[in-house]
Design an enzyme around this catalytic site. Structure first.
Site, PDB file in Angstrom:
ATOM      1  N   SER A  29       0.826  -1.218   0.000  1.00  0.00           N
ATOM      2  CA  SER A  29       0.000   0.000   0.000  1.00  0.00           C
ATOM      3  C   SER A  29       0.862   1.271   0.000  1.00  0.00           C
ATOM      4  CB  SER A  29      -0.982   0.006   1.178  1.00  0.00           C
ATOM      5  OG  SER A  29      -0.317   0.246   2.387  1.00  0.00           O
ATOM      6  N   ASN A  30       2.025   1.214   0.612  1.00  0.00           N
ATOM      7  CA  ASN A  30       2.920   2.388   0.570  1.00  0.00           C
ATOM      8  C   ASN A  30       3.454   2.600  -0.838  1.00  0.00           C
ATOM      9  OD1 ASN A  30       3.540   3.807   3.229  1.00  0.00           O
ATOM     10  ND2 ASN A  30       3.519   1.642   3.836  1.00  0.00           N
ATOM     11  N   MET A 106      10.523  -7.456   4.208  1.00  0.00           N
ATOM     12  CA  MET A 106      10.727  -8.130   5.484  1.00  0.00           C
ATOM     13  C   MET A 106      12.111  -8.776   5.647  1.00  0.00           C
ATOM     14  SD  MET A 106       8.073  -7.175   6.913  1.00  0.00           S
ATOM     15  CE  MET A 106       8.051  -8.070   8.461  1.00  0.00           C
ATOM     16  N   ASN A 123      13.550   3.836   4.224  1.00  0.00           N
ATOM     17  CA  ASN A 123      12.584   2.847   4.696  1.00  0.00           C
ATOM     18  C   ASN A 123      11.460   3.559   5.436  1.00  0.00           C
ATOM     19  OD1 ASN A 123      11.604   0.191   5.520  1.00  0.00           O
ATOM     20  ND2 ASN A 123      12.389   0.675   7.558  1.00  0.00           N
ATOM     21  N   HIS A 125       8.840   3.038   8.520  1.00  0.00           N
ATOM     22  CA  HIS A 125       8.689   2.170   9.694  1.00  0.00           C
ATOM     23  C   HIS A 125       7.492   2.647  10.530  1.00  0.00           C
ATOM     24  CE1 HIS A 125       9.899  -0.536  12.883  1.00  0.00           C
ATOM     25  NE2 HIS A 125       9.609   0.438  13.711  1.00  0.00           N
TER      26      HIS A 125
HETATM   27  C1  GRF Z   1       3.953  -0.719   6.780  1.00  0.00           C
HETATM   28  O1  GRF Z   1       3.293  -0.578   8.003  1.00  0.00           O
HETATM   29  C2  GRF Z   1       5.391  -0.295   6.893  1.00  0.00           C
HETATM   30  O2  GRF Z   1       5.589   0.749   7.780  1.00  0.00           O
HETATM   31  C3  GRF Z   1       6.047  -1.550   7.432  1.00  0.00           C
HETATM   32  O3  GRF Z   1       5.385  -2.613   6.770  1.00  0.00           O
HETATM   33  C4  GRF Z   1       4.090  -2.186   6.380  1.00  0.00           C
HETATM   34  C5  GRF Z   1       3.999  -2.366   4.906  1.00  0.00           C
HETATM   35  O4  GRF Z   1       2.725  -2.106   4.413  1.00  0.00           O
HETATM   36  N1  GRF Z   1       7.473  -1.522   7.227  1.00  0.00           N
HETATM   37  P1  GRF Z   1       2.443  -2.022   2.884  1.00  0.00           P
HETATM   38  O5  GRF Z   1       2.976  -3.316   2.254  1.00  0.00           O
HETATM   39  O6  GRF Z   1       3.149  -0.824   2.336  1.00  0.00           O
HETATM   40  O7  GRF Z   1       0.961  -1.922   2.751  1.00  0.00           O
END
Ligand code: GRF
Length: 217
Positions: A29-30, A106, A123, A125
């Site tokens: 989603s980011n 991850m 990154n 977080h």
């Molecule tokens: C987000 O909460 C980010 O901060 C963390 O992992 C999650 C990833 O979410 N590192 P998405 O895959 O971007 O929806």
């Protein structure tokens, strides 16, 4: 002639755009929030690729829908961690990025990647670093009894979530809030500050001294 000049100008403009790549393991989603900003013309960079470490990562579907090339460097296909990291480095190099964005990737990047792309990897977080690094940061914040949490965009260094901080956003932790509710609230902020941080990077508006990042206006 005018048309030709125009197309050359746009070609040049395109070429001078910073090349950004994304690393993800999950829903993306980011990544999508950034892609939306690019397509809306709010972020002037070239999203040259998404790399995932597993074929089932939903982020691949996001890349497809935004017509951004995606690449799978499947962790399961390698005999050792070292081999995986070598292949990942090769893939990253082949895309020749100016900026690498990890969003829900991850795995800890190898020292080789960090060294080669120092201060070119950011990154997102889901906590206010240095509080609650690592995984399940939202759960950690609730269990600790924190009254606020939030999210952080930081450069990646050799540690886990320890690199210089670019941007942070704060959210209030309400009484009785669940991990899911807090995660949702934080995620909304992530989707704002990640594109913002990329914009600052591509506009060369970040001055880094030691671990302090100054935003030049
Ligand atoms: C987000 O909460 C980010 O901060 C963390 O992992 C999650 C990833 O979410 N590192 P998405 O895959 O971007 O929806």
């Amino acid at each position: 002639m005018v048309g030709k000049e125009k197309s050359l100008a746009s070609l040049f403009a395109k070429k001078s755009k910073k090349r950004v790549i994304f690393l993800a393991s999950g829903r993306g989603s980011n990544f999508e929030a950034v892609a939306k900003n690019i397509r809306k013309g709010k972020l002037a960079c070239d999203p040259v690729g998404l790399i995932v470490d597993k074929p089932e990562a939903k982020a691949i579907l996001v890349a497809k829908s935004w017509k951004i090339p995606s690449f799978v460097v499947d962790f399961k296909n390698f005999a050792s961690k070292e081999d995986f990291h070598k292949a990942l480095l090769e893939k990253i190099r082949s895309l020749n990025p100016d900026l690498i964005v990890t969003a829900g990737f991850m795995r800890i990047l190898s020292k080789d990647v960090v060294r080669e792309f120092r201060m070119k990897i950011i990154n997102i977080h889901p906590s206010l670093l240095p509080a609650f690094p690592g995984i399940h940061s939202q759960k950690q914040a609730i269990e600790y009894g924190a009254k606020v949490s939030g999210c952080t965009v930081h450069f990646i260094d050799e540690g886990v979530d320890t690199g210089p901080i670019l941007l942070q956003s704060v959210v209030k932790i309400e009484e009785g809030m669940t991990e899911e509710e807090l995660s949702r609230k934080i995620l909304k902020e992530e989707h704002k500050i990640l594109p913002e941080a990329i914009q600052l990077f591509i506009q060369n508006k970040l001055q880094i001294t030691g671990r302090k990042v100054r935003i030049i206006s």
